[in-house]
Design an enzyme around this catalytic site. Structure first.
Site, short mmCIF file in Angstrom:
data_model
loop_
_atom_site.label_atom_id
_atom_site.label_comp_id
_atom_site.label_asym_id
_atom_site.label_seq_id
_atom_site.Cartn_x
_atom_site.Cartn_y
_atom_site.Cartn_z
N ASP A 1 4.61 2.79 6.62
CA ASP A 1 3.92 2.46 7.87
C ASP A 1 4.82 1.78 8.88
OD1 ASP A 1 4.04 -0.04 6.27
OD2 ASP A 1 2.88 -0.88 7.93
N LYS B 1 17.68 2.98 0.92
CA LYS B 1 18.68 2.88 2.00
C LYS B 1 19.85 2.09 1.44
CE LYS B 1 15.19 2.18 5.63
NZ LYS B 1 14.72 1.18 6.61
N LYS C 1 0.81 -1.19 0.00
CA LYS C 1 0.00 0.00 0.00
C LYS C 1 0.87 1.27 0.00
CE LYS C 1 -2.77 -2.61 3.20
NZ LYS C 1 -3.14 -2.74 4.62
N PHE D 1 14.53 3.29 10.53
CA PHE D 1 13.18 2.88 10.17
C PHE D 1 12.33 4.14 10.05
CE2 PHE D 1 8.95 1.21 10.45
CZ PHE D 1 9.05 0.05 9.68
N VAL D 2 11.81 4.39 8.87
CA VAL D 2 11.07 5.63 8.64
C VAL D 2 9.58 5.36 8.39
CG1 VAL D 2 13.03 6.98 7.82
CG2 VAL D 2 11.73 5.59 6.18
N GLU E 1 7.81 2.54 -6.29
CA GLU E 1 7.98 1.95 -4.96
C GLU E 1 8.15 3.03 -3.91
OE1 GLU E 1 7.71 -0.39 -3.06
OE2 GLU E 1 8.63 -2.27 -3.66
N ARG F 1 0.92 6.17 7.98
CA ARG F 1 0.98 6.40 6.53
C ARG F 1 0.52 7.81 6.17
NH1 ARG F 1 1.80 1.32 4.08
NH2 ARG F 1 0.72 -0.42 5.04
N ASP G 1 14.91 -1.30 0.53
CA ASP G 1 15.71 -1.59 1.72
C ASP G 1 16.77 -2.61 1.31
OD1 ASP G 1 16.20 -1.39 4.50
OD2 ASP G 1 14.92 -3.10 4.92
P1 IMP Z 1 13.21 -5.03 0.89
O1 IMP Z 1 12.81 -6.31 0.23
O2 IMP Z 1 14.12 -5.28 2.06
O3 IMP Z 1 13.80 -4.01 -0.08
O4 IMP Z 1 11.89 -4.46 1.57
C1 IMP Z 1 11.19 -3.39 1.06
C2 IMP Z 1 9.87 -3.22 1.81
O5 IMP Z 1 10.07 -3.22 3.24
C3 IMP Z 1 9.27 -1.87 1.49
O6 IMP Z 1 8.43 -1.91 0.35
C4 IMP Z 1 8.55 -1.51 2.76
O7 IMP Z 1 7.25 -2.07 2.77
C5 IMP Z 1 9.35 -2.18 3.86
N1 IMP Z 1 10.30 -1.23 4.49
C6 IMP Z 1 11.65 -1.24 4.41
N2 IMP Z 1 12.21 -0.25 5.13
C7 IMP Z 1 11.18 0.42 5.69
C8 IMP Z 1 11.12 1.58 6.55
O8 IMP Z 1 12.11 2.21 6.94
N3 IMP Z 1 9.87 1.97 6.92
C9 IMP Z 1 8.74 1.33 6.52
N4 IMP Z 1 8.75 0.26 5.70
C10 IMP Z 1 9.96 -0.20 5.30
MG MG Z 2 5.21 -2.00 4.88
#
Ligand code: IMP
Ligand code: MG
Length: 188
Positions: free
Chosen positions: A163, A135, A47, A156-157, A103, A169, A107
């Site tokens: 969220d 990040k 979302k 963590f943002v 997106e 959100r 992360d």
């Molecule tokens: P990845 O597979 O580790 O790149 O995860 C990405 C997903 O993790 C994003 O689409 C977010 O839903 C969630 N996410 C990663 N870091 C944060 C953050 O700092 N705040 C909130 N959601 C996050």
């Molecule tokens: Mg999320």
């Protein structure tokens, strides 16, 4: 400035509302130039990306369509496994389309990497990514991201779509959770 009830868990503002607005306008201009004369389809991941996507789309001066996917990552929320289950698939076929995945944040990159493999198999004419936040310090897999709003540190943002346990959100800016809340977030 007085704090609203929503803002009580926020330790620090990382990206102000005005900075978001300005950067989204720049990205909109860049994307409009790059996709001039092409048939653009924006794909949003529910979302978190909805808020960024709605603002970005209104800065585009090229005709475009939107569609959404809902995915869920297996394993713990803060420890992405990269194995993704599609909860809601796209309605629009991608073959021959110029697809831009929108997106909220990248992360580890594992979720996006899986998603890109899945979308590429549908044979779009082109496939690029626009992420509001990244990040770089957390990246585990290299995913080419064509458009990036802001590079942020390993915190963590929340806000502007992002969220913590489905909350925050609706904050108009991107903020860092207060430490005691963040400790919970990383264990989540
Ligand atoms: P990845 O597979 O580790 O790149 O995860 C990405 C997903 O993790 C994003 O689409 C977010 O839903 C969630 N996410 C990663 N870091 C944060 C953050 O700092 N705040 C909130 N959601 C996050
Ligand atoms: Mg999320």
């Amino acid at each position: 400035m007085s704090q609203t009830e929503l803002e009580r868990g926020i330790g620090e503002v990382l990206v102000e509302e005005e900075a978001l607005r300005a950067r989204v306008a720049e990205l909109g201009e860049e994307i409009s130039n790059d996709y001039a004369g092409r048939d653009l389809l924006l794909v949003g991941v529910l979302k978190g990306a909805v808020f960024f996507m709605a603002d970005l789309m209104r800065q585009l001066t090229v005709p475009c369509e939107v569609d959404f996917m809902a995915i869920s990552s297996y394993g713990a929320a803060s420890d992405s496994s990269g194995v993704v289950r599609i909860l809601k698939d796209l309605d629009i076929p991608l073959d021959g389309r110029h697809v831009l995945v929108v997106e909220d944040i990248i992360d580890s990159g594992l979720t996006l990497s899986y998603l890109m493999r899945n979308l590429r198999a549908r044979q779009p004419a082109s496939l690029e990514v626009c992420a509001l936040l990244t990040k770089p310090g957390r990246r585990e897999i290299d995913v080419p991201v064509r458009y990036i709003g802001f590079e942020i540190p390993n915190r963590f943002v929340v806000g502007y779509g992002l969220d913590y346990a489905e909350r925050y959100r609706n904050l108009p800016y991107v903020g860092v959770l207060q430490e005691e809340v963040e400790a919970g977030a990383t264990k989540q």
